[in-house]
Design a protein around this motif. Sequence first.
Motif, PDB file in Angstrom:
ATOM      1  N   THR A 262       0.826  -1.074   0.052  1.00  0.00           N
ATOM      2  CA  THR A 262      -0.033   0.075  -0.167  1.00  0.00           C
ATOM      3  C   THR A 262       0.691   1.261  -0.080  1.00  0.00           C
ATOM      4  OG1 THR A 262      -1.732  -1.117   1.202  1.00  0.00           O
ATOM      5  CG2 THR A 262      -1.623   1.564   1.108  1.00  0.00           C
ATOM      6  N   VAL A 263       1.950   1.282   0.856  1.00  0.00           N
ATOM      7  CA  VAL A 263       2.487   2.276   0.959  1.00  0.00           C
ATOM      8  C   VAL A 263       3.390   2.676  -0.430  1.00  0.00           C
ATOM      9  CG1 VAL A 263       4.770   3.444   1.913  1.00  0.00           C
ATOM     10  CG2 VAL A 263       3.112   2.198   3.477  1.00  0.00           C
ATOM     11  N   VAL A 264       4.046   1.514  -0.950  1.00  0.00           N
ATOM     12  CA  VAL A 264       4.712   1.617  -2.202  1.00  0.00           C
ATOM     13  C   VAL A 264       3.878   2.036  -3.141  1.00  0.00           C
ATOM     14  CG1 VAL A 264       5.867   0.136  -3.912  1.00  0.00           C
ATOM     15  CG2 VAL A 264       6.382  -0.096  -1.607  1.00  0.00           C
ATOM     16  N   CYS A 265       2.596   1.742  -3.394  1.00  0.00           N
ATOM     17  CA  CYS A 265       1.827   2.049  -4.310  1.00  0.00           C
ATOM     18  C   CYS A 265       1.387   3.529  -4.555  1.00  0.00           C
ATOM     19  CB  CYS A 265       0.337   1.029  -4.409  1.00  0.00           C
ATOM     20  SG  CYS A 265       0.715  -0.716  -4.934  1.00  0.00           S
ATOM     21  N   PHE A 266       1.059   4.016  -3.153  1.00  0.00           N
ATOM     22  CA  PHE A 266       0.803   5.241  -3.030  1.00  0.00           C
ATOM     23  C   PHE A 266       1.865   6.036  -3.164  1.00  0.00           C
ATOM     24  CE2 PHE A 266      -2.985   4.106   0.208  1.00  0.00           C
ATOM     25  CZ  PHE A 266      -3.702   4.515  -0.750  1.00  0.00           C
ATOM     26  N   THR A 267       3.071   6.008  -2.879  1.00  0.00           N
ATOM     27  CA  THR A 267       4.220   6.652  -3.216  1.00  0.00           C
ATOM     28  C   THR A 267       4.716   6.712  -4.547  1.00  0.00           C
ATOM     29  OG1 THR A 267       5.135   6.005  -0.935  1.00  0.00           O
ATOM     30  CG2 THR A 267       6.626   6.880  -2.204  1.00  0.00           C
ATOM     31  N   SER A 268       4.558   5.467  -5.128  1.00  0.00           N
ATOM     32  CA  SER A 268       4.909   5.448  -6.559  1.00  0.00           C
ATOM     33  C   SER A 268       3.963   6.270  -7.724  1.00  0.00           C
ATOM     34  CB  SER A 268       4.778   3.882  -7.179  1.00  0.00           C
ATOM     35  OG  SER A 268       5.196   2.995  -6.540  1.00  0.00           O
ATOM     36  N   VAL A 269       2.583   6.430  -7.192  1.00  0.00           N
ATOM     37  CA  VAL A 269       1.897   7.444  -7.810  1.00  0.00           C
ATOM     38  C   VAL A 269       2.581   8.721  -7.896  1.00  0.00           C
ATOM     39  CG1 VAL A 269      -0.074   8.488  -8.042  1.00  0.00           C
ATOM     40  CG2 VAL A 269      -0.029   6.105  -7.747  1.00  0.00           C
ATOM     41  N   GLN A 270       3.037   9.316  -6.622  1.00  0.00           N
ATOM     42  CA  GLN A 270       3.623  10.746  -6.599  1.00  0.00           C
ATOM     43  C   GLN A 270       4.776  10.730  -7.281  1.00  0.00           C
ATOM     44  OE1 GLN A 270       2.848  13.377  -6.219  1.00  0.00           O
ATOM     45  NE2 GLN A 270       3.089  14.322  -3.702  1.00  0.00           N
ATOM     46  N   ALA A 271       5.713   9.446  -7.333  1.00  0.00           N
ATOM     47  CA  ALA A 271       7.192   9.351  -7.905  1.00  0.00           C
ATOM     48  C   ALA A 271       6.729   9.663  -9.369  1.00  0.00           C
ATOM     49  CB  ALA A 271       7.799   8.143  -7.620  1.00  0.00           C
ATOM     50  N   LEU A 272       5.843   9.175  -9.936  1.00  0.00           N
ATOM     51  CA  LEU A 272       5.368   9.228 -11.311  1.00  0.00           C
ATOM     52  C   LEU A 272       5.236  10.559 -11.891  1.00  0.00           C
ATOM     53  CD1 LEU A 272       4.869   7.654 -14.120  1.00  0.00           C
ATOM     54  CD2 LEU A 272       2.623   7.181 -13.048  1.00  0.00           C
ATOM     55  N   ILE A 273       4.490  11.235 -11.075  1.00  0.00           N
ATOM     56  CA  ILE A 273       3.802  12.461 -11.082  1.00  0.00           C
ATOM     57  C   ILE A 273       5.306  13.321 -11.270  1.00  0.00           C
ATOM     58  CG2 ILE A 273       2.719  14.779 -10.232  1.00  0.00           C
ATOM     59  CD1 ILE A 273       0.688  12.787  -8.887  1.00  0.00           C
ATOM     60  N   CYS A 274       6.035  13.153  -9.945  1.00  0.00           N
ATOM     61  CA  CYS A 274       7.167  14.097 -10.175  1.00  0.00           C
ATOM     62  C   CYS A 274       8.274  13.779 -11.212  1.00  0.00           C
ATOM     63  CB  CYS A 274       7.948  13.845  -8.752  1.00  0.00           C
ATOM     64  SG  CYS A 274       7.076  14.339  -7.397  1.00  0.00           S
TER      65      CYS A 274
END
Length: 847
Positions: free
Chosen positions: A693-705
């Motif tokens: 869950t943490v990885v998925c939520f963080t990956s979305v932000q990493a993709l945006i950045c």
Amino acid sequence: MSEATSIACRRQGTLMPPALSKEGDVLIGGIFSFHYEHILEQNYTSHPIPLQCTGRLYSRELRFARAMEFAIEQVNNRSDLLPNITLGYQIHDSCSAVPTAVKAAFQFANGQDLEFTTGSSSCTAMANVAAVVGDSNTTPSIGMTRLLGLFGVPQVSHFATCACLSDKQQYPAFFRTIPSDHFQAAALAQLVKHFGWTWIGTVHSDSDYGNNGMASFLSAVQNEGLCVEYSVAFSIASSHSKVERAAEVIRSSTSRVIVAFVDAGDMPILMMELQKQPPPPLQWIGCESWVTDPEILKFGLLAGAVGFGIERSVIPGFREFLLQLPAAQVSKSLLLQEFWEDTFNCKLPVTESNMESKIFQQDFQKCTGTEVLQDVNIPYTDTSQLRITNMVYKATYAIAHAIHGVACKDRINSLPQCNRNAVLQPYQVLEKLKKVNFTVNGYPVVFDSNGDPVATYELINWQEAPYGTMKFVTVGRYDASKLKGQELSLIRNITWMNGKTQVPVSVCSESCPPGTRKAAQKGRPVCCYDCLPCGEGEISNDTDSLDCISCPDEFWPNSYRDECLPKVIEFLSLDEVLGIILAVCSITGACTVVAVGFIFYRHRTSPIVRANNSELSFLLLFSLTLCFLCSLTFIGRPSEWSCMLRHTAFGITFVLCISCVLGKTLVVLMAFRATLPGSNVMKWFGPPQQRMTVVCFTSVQALICTLWLVLSPPFPIKNMSLYNERIILECNLGSAGAFWAVLGYIGLLAVLCFVLAFLARKLPDNFNEAKFITFSMLIFCAVWITFIPAYVSSPGKFTVAVEIFAILASSFGVIACIFVPKCFIILFRPEQNTKKHLMGKVPSKAL
């Protein structure tokens, strides 16, 4: 030609006897203004009585005439110039009047005989003189040269300076040894400009000399950008009221410098009128007509006067010639008799020569004949300032050289041969005059195509002499042959009006200092203006600037607006208090997180740490450490890397933090759902699912950045639009949409976490972590909701400070609400750090 064709001619009118004369093979005419007043009686019933010269005899003019006599005597005694030919002369008094001058010109052109016979069909006689020297004034000279030019008789003036006489179409037979007023006007204009006098008054004689000279001067000062407050005219023939008006204009003027283009005969009239009610101290600027006239030195109002005069010269033997005036020579001339009587204040005995001209008066002292000219100090005997006198001397020599060119033939290795019986035609002398080029006593004599000499002047200053008198002092020189701007040179200090050594000021408006510009006053000359400060962002670094100039984009005027200085560069740095405070808070927060982590690690086996997934707790502490530290990237000079790092690091670390909090919230909810009968929820939300869950939520932000950095990354800029006087160094977002997407995603997770925690706040537990998560998310959301308007409205570096504050406040809110209570129990309530207590089997005490 036979006698049958001869015609007998008789002249009309009466001859005017010369004032001074001498017989010779060739005659030279001379005319001088011995007197400045005259009487003309006319009753219109009979022939008018010839014009009579009256008033005081000007001995300076007599000195001029005697310089002509001296030059002729020298020529007659030379063996290399006109040998075997004796020059004679006829010198007349023009009374400074055109009728007398023109009558003398007629006699010069027609001869002295009342009756003569001519072989032509008209009564035309050959000119009586070969050439004429004179007159001392412009107006009589103009009348004379118009007439003499018709007969081809050359005229060489020593003192007629009107620029109009340079026109060879109108005056083909006119020459002069004194420079034209065209050069004097330019010299006066340059003098006025040199001393910074932009606001002057002018006065001139109402004559050809004064009117033409002033017209040339006004044209010259206009070209120099100077202004004339007033210009008044008068003359010796003007009514008294006109002289009074001129004096009143001078008294009421605001300019302190006055240029006087006035005849020497007119100047005393103006001075006597001004002496009745003296004006404020004025700096007088004079022309060559009066500035070297010793008879005007007596007027104290002119003390400190400055003007251009003809160069002072030395004529060897001339003083002795002047002083050796035999009684026999005096007795033969009415002019010399008048001079003698005026000089020694006595009366000569009545003789046959003067019987009709005067009546002996017994109450006057009788002249003894033993009077000595060496004992008197008058303009006639003053040879210390031979200026115009040398012009007469040079004019006479120029004519002698021209006659020599006509009547003589130079031979190699022998003296020239001259034919004393040769018939000289005036037009021949005229042609030779155009070509003369010689030096006499070291002074060159040559005429240009206009009949003018090379223009050179001395700058004369009237300085105080012993016993309260004044004297002429040469303080500079003007040479028209030099390069433009280099003609005027000063050689000594000038004494100005009232004996001052400081240059007087005469301006309509004071000079505008640097930092201002000139603004013309409506309806007034260009020299009258106001000084307006330069506008914002503009400077003027010169005095009297017409316009202000804008500073370059990265520069801004100093307080005086006379220099562009680099703009102050502003950014949030560690050198200022605000930057230090925020950096200290950031480091303090990070240290606090590390301390909490250390406490948790030391008590990692305790129930309160192991409850609710200790792995997420440590990951949350790690993300909070990064949140505190990422705020440091906002402090310091923006660079390309720091701009990209600060926003992306902030976005990713905060999402990591919120993801961990969200995971802990879900764990709480799932844990209590798992206690229900038949529930199998925890199987689907164990530690692996929590990590995912943490990885998925963080990956979305990493993709945006990542997309943000690839497509339109932030970059440093110089913001010069926010402040005029400062440059704000800041990071341009590159893509505002990407920035708000990052914030929006963080906000979405925070709201979701707040809602879930709010729903779980009433679940039974002595240590319900959902309550603390609710408070932390409440603080988090409140901080970032207020961040948006504060961020948009904050100027410059305060925008960055607001962002750092939001990061620190939300981070402190999370650590304070989630971890501080646990640390308090671990450190100060160890009895509550038991499984029974956490499961609610032991009544809890208030924290």
